[in-house]
Design an enzyme around this catalytic site. Structure first.
Site, mmCIF file in Angstrom:
data_model
loop_
_atom_site.group_PDB
_atom_site.id
_atom_site.type_symbol
_atom_site.label_atom_id
_atom_site.label_comp_id
_atom_site.label_asym_id
_atom_site.label_seq_id
_atom_site.Cartn_x
_atom_site.Cartn_y
_atom_site.Cartn_z
ATOM 1 N N ILE A 136 0.844 -1.202 0.000
ATOM 2 C CA ILE A 136 0.000 0.000 0.000
ATOM 3 C C ILE A 136 0.881 1.254 0.000
ATOM 4 O O ILE A 136 0.629 2.210 -0.740
ATOM 5 C CB ILE A 136 -0.969 0.011 1.207
ATOM 6 C CG1 ILE A 136 -1.883 -1.221 1.180
ATOM 7 C CG2 ILE A 136 -1.816 1.285 1.188
ATOM 8 C CD1 ILE A 136 -2.704 -1.425 2.444
ATOM 9 N N ARG A 143 10.819 -1.401 8.233
ATOM 10 C CA ARG A 143 11.774 -2.273 8.921
ATOM 11 C C ARG A 143 12.917 -2.666 7.994
ATOM 12 O O ARG A 143 14.075 -2.686 8.367
ATOM 13 C CB ARG A 143 11.069 -3.549 9.403
ATOM 14 C CG ARG A 143 10.692 -3.526 10.864
ATOM 15 C CD ARG A 143 10.091 -4.832 11.253
ATOM 16 N NE ARG A 143 9.208 -5.340 10.191
ATOM 17 C CZ ARG A 143 8.551 -6.470 10.237
ATOM 18 N NH1 ARG A 143 8.675 -7.256 11.285
ATOM 19 N NH2 ARG A 143 7.763 -6.859 9.272
ATOM 20 N N SER A 171 -3.829 3.107 9.005
ATOM 21 C CA SER A 171 -3.369 1.786 9.439
ATOM 22 C C SER A 171 -4.233 1.261 10.584
ATOM 23 O O SER A 171 -5.295 0.671 10.352
ATOM 24 C CB SER A 171 -1.881 1.905 9.767
ATOM 25 O OG SER A 171 -1.529 1.511 11.029
ATOM 26 N N ARG A 172 -3.819 1.513 11.818
ATOM 27 C CA ARG A 172 -4.617 1.127 12.986
ATOM 28 C C ARG A 172 -4.475 2.233 14.019
ATOM 29 O O ARG A 172 -3.384 2.809 14.168
ATOM 30 C CB ARG A 172 -4.118 -0.192 13.595
ATOM 31 C CG ARG A 172 -4.439 -1.440 12.801
ATOM 32 C CD ARG A 172 -5.947 -1.750 12.754
ATOM 33 N NE ARG A 172 -6.242 -2.986 12.013
ATOM 34 C CZ ARG A 172 -6.469 -3.045 10.702
ATOM 35 N NH1 ARG A 172 -6.434 -1.946 9.964
ATOM 36 N NH2 ARG A 172 -6.738 -4.203 10.122
ATOM 37 N N GLU A 180 -13.029 1.792 17.968
ATOM 38 C CA GLU A 180 -13.961 1.963 16.847
ATOM 39 C C GLU A 180 -15.254 1.204 17.151
ATOM 40 O O GLU A 180 -15.174 0.093 17.682
ATOM 41 C CB GLU A 180 -13.331 1.439 15.554
ATOM 42 C CG GLU A 180 -12.111 2.262 15.164
ATOM 43 C CD GLU A 180 -11.413 1.755 13.900
ATOM 44 O OE1 GLU A 180 -11.888 0.781 13.290
ATOM 45 O OE2 GLU A 180 -10.385 2.342 13.543
ATOM 46 N N HIS A 206 -13.026 4.185 9.074
ATOM 47 C CA HIS A 206 -12.263 2.993 8.665
ATOM 48 C C HIS A 206 -12.760 2.454 7.315
ATOM 49 O O HIS A 206 -13.244 1.322 7.227
ATOM 50 C CB HIS A 206 -12.339 1.916 9.761
ATOM 51 C CG HIS A 206 -11.173 0.954 9.704
ATOM 52 N ND1 HIS A 206 -10.638 0.353 10.823
ATOM 53 C CD2 HIS A 206 -10.449 0.474 8.668
ATOM 54 C CE1 HIS A 206 -9.643 -0.441 10.481
ATOM 55 N NE2 HIS A 206 -9.512 -0.383 9.171
ATOM 56 N N ILE A 207 -12.611 3.289 6.283
ATOM 57 C CA ILE A 207 -13.109 2.922 4.947
ATOM 58 C C ILE A 207 -11.973 2.793 3.929
ATOM 59 O O ILE A 207 -12.194 2.923 2.730
ATOM 60 C CB ILE A 207 -14.160 3.941 4.433
ATOM 61 C CG1 ILE A 207 -13.599 5.379 4.453
ATOM 62 C CG2 ILE A 207 -15.443 3.853 5.251
ATOM 63 C CD1 ILE A 207 -14.500 6.393 3.740
HETATM 64 C C1 GLV Z 1 1.274 -1.883 3.999
HETATM 65 O O1 GLV Z 1 1.408 -1.584 5.159
HETATM 66 C C2 GLV Z 1 0.747 -3.148 3.503
HETATM 67 O O2 GLV Z 1 0.231 -3.945 4.312
HETATM 68 O O3 GLV Z 1 0.821 -3.364 2.301
HETATM 69 C C1 GLV Z 2 -8.286 -2.672 6.968
HETATM 70 O O1 GLV Z 2 -7.967 -1.921 7.850
HETATM 71 C C2 GLV Z 2 -7.562 -3.844 6.611
HETATM 72 O O2 GLV Z 2 -6.664 -4.250 7.363
HETATM 73 O O3 GLV Z 2 -7.867 -4.409 5.556
#
Ligand code: GLV
Ligand code: GLV
Length: 322
Positions: A159, A179, A238-239, A268, A287-288
């Protein structure tokens, strides 16, 4: 032979479940928005051969220890911090998630939230709807430029990489922290690795995309916000647990940073009286990240396929490595 029993903790699109219905008896919690209560989840888990779960369900040792037949848990998300992997491993359960299929949609949302925060899109829309527009003004709802600014991506997975591609189209300078180094992204996209503190100091937009782990929990704390530019925007897709929300509130109300865009919260659904949801310079979303109709249906189908495969003793398509 009776068909295996699969319980789905939310009402999902029936057509996306076709691959599963051919091999299993499928029941669903009847609501789309209300989570399946814990007690019901425990009752269902106790008799199920598989669960299709949401990120809001806690799949833990107390649940799994009373679910002797479960072979697979498929989570409708790329993140799986709601699942105790140790417990799953101990009980011989395969855990699946939905990587890759949501990458582009989530990167779209992350960039949209960045743009919305910088250019005050939601604030401006609310402002008109609240009846405030009496005349055009030279600096009326003026925000910050996005193009040619520095974007700092924390969590350079798929992502993060997709977000970097979007940013490059806006002529942004892109830093990333991860990392492990990503030589391919560096070579192909011209992104630059930075230590966390360096990224915080140099970025105009900091986007958090890291999975929630013990190492990333609370990483955006008072010290992190202190290091950011006063003109910086913090975006979280993310979270919520990666952020100390009190420290963020303090940062956006005292001008340590310019604003924030939040798709995720520690608790949430977030309450409308939560301090962070009351600020004009904080754009909030429920969270969309991956929520396009196409992508959500693809995620449902992938979960259904994963469960069907494991129930037939085949390897899952997208298992989490335990
Ligand atoms: C990014 O954090 C992913 O999970 O691709
Ligand atoms: C959403 O937050 C996912 O992890 O897909």
């Amino acid at each position: 032979m009776t068909k295996p029993y699969v319980y789905i903790t939310r009402k999902l699109d029936e057509a996306s479940l076709t691959p599963l219905k051919e091999v299993a008896h499928v029941e669903m919690w009847p609501s789309e928005d209300e989570p399946c209560p814990r007690e019901e989840l425990e009752t269902q888990a106790a008799k199920a051969d598989a669960l299709l779960t949401m990120l809001s369900d806690q799949i833990d040792e107390p649940l799994l220890s009373k679910a002797p037949n479960i072979k697979v848990v498929a989570n409708l998300a790329v993140g799986y911090d709601n699942i105790d992997l140790e417990a799953a491993k101990k009980h011989g359960i395969t855990v699946c998630h939905t990587p890759d299929v949501l990458t582009e949609s989530t990167a779209d949302l992350a960039f949209a939230l960045l743009m919305a925060s910088a250019r005050r899109i939601v604030e401006a829309s609310d402002w008109i709807k609240d009846g405030n527009w009496t005349g055009w003004g030279p600096l009326l709802l003026a925000g910050a430029d996005v193009h040619h600014k520095t974007l700092g991506i924390v969590g350079m997975g798929s992502i993060g990489t997709a977000l970097a591609k979007r940013a490059k189209g806006f002529n942004m300078n892109v830093l990333y922290h991860n990392r492990s180094r990503k030589p391919e992204a560096e070579a192909q996209l011209g992104v630059t690795y930075a230590a966390f503190e360096e990224l915080l100091k140099q970025s105009d937009f900091i986007v958090c995309l890291t999975p929630l782990t013990p190492e990333t929990k609370d990483m955006f704390n008072e010290k992190a916000f202190d290091l950011m530019k006063n003109s910086a925007y913090f975006i979280n897709v993310s979270r919520g647990q990666t952020v100390n929300e009190d420290a963020l509130y303090e940062a956006v109300t005292t001008g340590k940073i310019a604003g924030a865009g939040l798709d995720v919260f520690r608790q949430e659904p977030v309450s409308p009286s939560h301090p962070l949801t009351t600020l004009p310079n904080v754009t909030v979303l429920p969270h969309i990240g991956s929520a396009s109709v196409e992508t959500r249906k693809t995620m449902m189908r992938l979960c259904a396929e994963n469960i069907a495969l494991v129930l037939q003793d085949e390897p899952a398509k997208t298992p989490v490595r335990l």
